[in-house]
Motif scaffolding. Sequence first.
Motif, PDB file in Angstrom:
ATOM      1  N   LEU A 110      70.230  19.028  56.269  1.00  0.00           N
ATOM      2  CA  LEU A 110      70.258  21.173  56.884  1.00  0.00           C
ATOM      3  C   LEU A 110      71.648  21.496  56.601  1.00  0.00           C
ATOM      4  O   LEU A 110      71.896  22.717  55.729  1.00  0.00           O
ATOM      5  N   ARG A 111      72.108  21.253  56.918  1.00  0.00           N
ATOM      6  CA  ARG A 111      74.146  22.078  57.320  1.00  0.00           C
ATOM      7  C   ARG A 111      75.149  21.612  55.879  1.00  0.00           C
ATOM      8  O   ARG A 111      75.444  22.112  55.371  1.00  0.00           O
ATOM      9  N   SER A 112      74.115  20.089  54.975  1.00  0.00           N
ATOM     10  CA  SER A 112      74.967  20.310  53.757  1.00  0.00           C
ATOM     11  C   SER A 112      74.594  21.089  52.928  1.00  0.00           C
ATOM     12  O   SER A 112      74.943  21.609  51.373  1.00  0.00           O
ATOM     13  N   LYS A 113      73.214  21.792  53.097  1.00  0.00           N
ATOM     14  CA  LYS A 113      72.536  23.175  52.519  1.00  0.00           C
ATOM     15  C   LYS A 113      72.887  23.950  53.234  1.00  0.00           C
ATOM     16  O   LYS A 113      72.050  25.162  52.397  1.00  0.00           O
ATOM     17  N   GLY A 114      73.155  24.730  54.297  1.00  0.00           N
ATOM     18  CA  GLY A 114      73.405  25.637  54.406  1.00  0.00           C
ATOM     19  C   GLY A 114      72.198  25.811  55.426  1.00  0.00           C
ATOM     20  O   GLY A 114      72.033  27.839  55.366  1.00  0.00           O
ATOM     21  N   ILE A 115      70.787  25.587  55.753  1.00  0.00           N
ATOM     22  CA  ILE A 115      70.206  25.628  56.632  1.00  0.00           C
ATOM     23  C   ILE A 115      70.140  25.285  57.725  1.00  0.00           C
ATOM     24  O   ILE A 115      70.414  24.633  58.292  1.00  0.00           O
ATOM     25  N   PRO A 116      69.295  26.548  58.591  1.00  0.00           N
ATOM     26  CA  PRO A 116      69.445  26.523  60.204  1.00  0.00           C
ATOM     27  C   PRO A 116      68.384  25.929  60.430  1.00  0.00           C
ATOM     28  O   PRO A 116      67.205  25.494  60.018  1.00  0.00           O
ATOM     29  N   LEU A 117      68.540  24.722  61.374  1.00  0.00           N
ATOM     30  CA  LEU A 117      67.552  24.314  62.865  1.00  0.00           C
ATOM     31  C   LEU A 117      67.341  24.652  64.003  1.00  0.00           C
ATOM     32  O   LEU A 117      67.553  25.046  64.165  1.00  0.00           O
ATOM     33  N   VAL A 118      65.749  24.865  63.735  1.00  0.00           N
ATOM     34  CA  VAL A 118      64.682  25.606  64.508  1.00  0.00           C
ATOM     35  C   VAL A 118      64.153  24.794  65.418  1.00  0.00           C
ATOM     36  O   VAL A 118      63.363  23.749  65.135  1.00  0.00           O
ATOM     37  N   ALA A 119      65.060  24.264  66.830  1.00  0.00           N
ATOM     38  CA  ALA A 119      64.431  23.703  68.364  1.00  0.00           C
ATOM     39  C   ALA A 119      63.180  23.721  68.819  1.00  0.00           C
ATOM     40  O   ALA A 119      63.752  24.995  69.419  1.00  0.00           O
ATOM     41  N   TYR A 120      61.838  22.930  68.205  1.00  0.00           N
ATOM     42  CA  TYR A 120      61.580  23.294  69.054  1.00  0.00           C
ATOM     43  C   TYR A 120      61.683  21.771  70.229  1.00  0.00           C
ATOM     44  O   TYR A 120      62.081  21.683  70.350  1.00  0.00           O
ATOM     45  N   CYS A 121      60.178  22.198  71.766  1.00  0.00           N
ATOM     46  CA  CYS A 121      60.175  21.460  72.614  1.00  0.00           C
ATOM     47  C   CYS A 121      61.642  21.187  73.158  1.00  0.00           C
ATOM     48  O   CYS A 121      62.240  20.341  73.374  1.00  0.00           O
ATOM     49  N   PRO A 122      62.376  22.773  73.289  1.00  0.00           N
ATOM     50  CA  PRO A 122      64.012  22.363  73.442  1.00  0.00           C
ATOM     51  C   PRO A 122      64.669  21.364  74.999  1.00  0.00           C
ATOM     52  O   PRO A 122      65.935  20.930  74.876  1.00  0.00           O
ATOM     53  N   LEU A 123      63.641  21.636  75.109  1.00  0.00           N
ATOM     54  CA  LEU A 123      63.513  21.529  77.095  1.00  0.00           C
ATOM     55  C   LEU A 123      62.616  19.942  76.869  1.00  0.00           C
ATOM     56  O   LEU A 123      62.413  19.498  78.076  1.00  0.00           O
ATOM     57  N   ALA A 124      62.482  19.425  76.256  1.00  0.00           N
ATOM     58  CA  ALA A 124      61.648  18.465  76.031  1.00  0.00           C
ATOM     59  C   ALA A 124      61.022  18.015  77.039  1.00  0.00           C
ATOM     60  O   ALA A 124      59.831  17.015  77.667  1.00  0.00           O
ATOM     61  N   GLN A 125      59.838  19.496  77.264  1.00  0.00           N
ATOM     62  CA  GLN A 125      58.580  19.496  77.770  1.00  0.00           C
ATOM     63  C   GLN A 125      58.523  19.157  79.320  1.00  0.00           C
ATOM     64  O   GLN A 125      57.853  18.864  79.682  1.00  0.00           O
ATOM     65  N   GLY A 126      60.212  19.570  79.391  1.00  0.00           N
ATOM     66  CA  GLY A 126      59.771  19.810  81.285  1.00  0.00           C
ATOM     67  C   GLY A 126      60.639  18.315  81.338  1.00  0.00           C
ATOM     68  O   GLY A 126      61.332  17.805  82.906  1.00  0.00           O
ATOM     69  N   LYS A 127      60.841  17.401  80.576  1.00  0.00           N
ATOM     70  CA  LYS A 127      61.395  15.998  81.249  1.00  0.00           C
ATOM     71  C   LYS A 127      62.629  15.960  81.102  1.00  0.00           C
ATOM     72  O   LYS A 127      62.893  15.602  81.953  1.00  0.00           O
ATOM     73  N   ILE A 128      63.322  16.824  80.754  1.00  0.00           N
ATOM     74  CA  ILE A 128      65.105  17.292  81.626  1.00  0.00           C
ATOM     75  C   ILE A 128      65.452  17.793  82.941  1.00  0.00           C
ATOM     76  O   ILE A 128      66.527  16.923  83.683  1.00  0.00           O
ATOM     77  N   THR A 129      64.452  18.267  83.493  1.00  0.00           N
ATOM     78  CA  THR A 129      64.122  18.669  84.371  1.00  0.00           C
ATOM     79  C   THR A 129      64.603  18.432  85.646  1.00  0.00           C
ATOM     80  O   THR A 129      65.638  17.813  86.271  1.00  0.00           O
ATOM     81  N   ASP A 130      64.462  16.393  85.931  1.00  0.00           N
ATOM     82  CA  ASP A 130      64.824  16.027  87.055  1.00  0.00           C
ATOM     83  C   ASP A 130      66.210  14.515  85.991  1.00  0.00           C
ATOM     84  O   ASP A 130      66.405  14.025  87.065  1.00  0.00           O
ATOM     85  N   ASN A 131      66.583  15.056  85.311  1.00  0.00           N
ATOM     86  CA  ASN A 131      67.588  14.658  84.809  1.00  0.00           C
ATOM     87  C   ASN A 131      69.079  13.965  85.458  1.00  0.00           C
ATOM     88  O   ASN A 131      69.600  15.278  85.558  1.00  0.00           O
ATOM     89  N   GLU A 132      69.183  13.039  86.058  1.00  0.00           N
ATOM     90  CA  GLU A 132      70.662  13.188  86.798  1.00  0.00           C
ATOM     91  C   GLU A 132      71.452  13.653  86.168  1.00  0.00           C
ATOM     92  O   GLU A 132      72.545  14.559  86.870  1.00  0.00           O
ATOM     93  N   VAL A 133      71.925  13.113  84.268  1.00  0.00           N
ATOM     94  CA  VAL A 133      73.051  13.466  83.633  1.00  0.00           C
ATOM     95  C   VAL A 133      72.945  14.533  83.968  1.00  0.00           C
ATOM     96  O   VAL A 133      73.998  15.418  84.509  1.00  0.00           O
ATOM     97  N   LEU A 134      71.748  15.700  83.974  1.00  0.00           N
ATOM     98  CA  LEU A 134      72.340  16.332  83.651  1.00  0.00           C
ATOM     99  C   LEU A 134      71.951  17.822  84.785  1.00  0.00           C
ATOM    100  O   LEU A 134      73.063  18.645  84.815  1.00  0.00           O
ATOM    101  N   GLN A 135      71.599  16.984  85.620  1.00  0.00           N
ATOM    102  CA  GLN A 135      71.558  17.833  86.913  1.00  0.00           C
ATOM    103  C   GLN A 135      73.129  17.900  87.402  1.00  0.00           C
ATOM    104  O   GLN A 135      73.253  18.530  87.780  1.00  0.00           O
TER     105      GLN A 135
END
Length: 273
Positions: A173-198
């Motif tokens: 996408l970057r090679s063509k100048g096209i954006p990526l739109v991220a869905y589920c950017p919070l991994a359906q809540g799975k990152i909430t309890d991630n110790e590294v991110l916390q």
Amino acid sequence: MEPLYTKGIALPRLGLGTFRLQGDGCRAAVEGAIGLGYRHIDTAEMYGNEAEVGDAIQASGIKRADLHVTTKVWHENLAPDAIRKAFDASLAKLKLDHVDLYLVHWPSKTMQLGAVMETLMKLKDEGRTRAIGVANFTVSLLRQAVEEIGAPIACNQVEYHVLLEQTKVLAYLRSKGIPLVAYCPLAQGKITDNEVLQKIGAKHGASAAQVALKWLLDQDNVAAIPKASRAESQQANLDALNVTLDDADRAAIAALPTNQRLVNPAAFAPDWD
């Protein structure tokens, strides 16, 4: 944060996803988000909530020109006549005379991609959608759409978060100048309890979710559309824009496992390459 400029439209980097929002709750969530300052609303015919999204847009009193609206055609409707019928129905439910971005929601193994793109391009030429794009497309499908067909793809919307790498798709996408739109950017809540991110969040006075969201939005040519029904969550996602991650934070995030694909419908997902 500056929008992403793509194929004649300005795509706000942070939008509101509406998957699984229904009825009065959907209408209230969208109206509330617009009130907080969201200017990018994402829906789809498959979500069954376009009418409520349209009601919320009308009730918000916002000028149409100030709002970006994306909707999508379902994979079962990827023949030219079916696309037109689906598009007409979406526009009627949204109560709009045009959308800003119309996407193929999922590729179909039986679709004629040339005919699909030709139909979308005609809708664009007619001024009924300002831009066209795709979702859940692999690099090989993108290459076919962009290089063989020459379609003016404005984005590829895919699952992307700290636990799922999208290196190949991003590079193409970057090679063509096209954006990526991220869905589920919070991994359906799975990152909430991630110790590294916390831990990173604690350092910056932020939540794990805000860290994960800002990590995405710090990347070139990436937008994100987290679903959030409550005003507190919507505001927290906006506040993620104020988080400043450093190299140590990014290194810690880069060390996380990145093979957790959460959206992979066996009946029709493509062969991810």
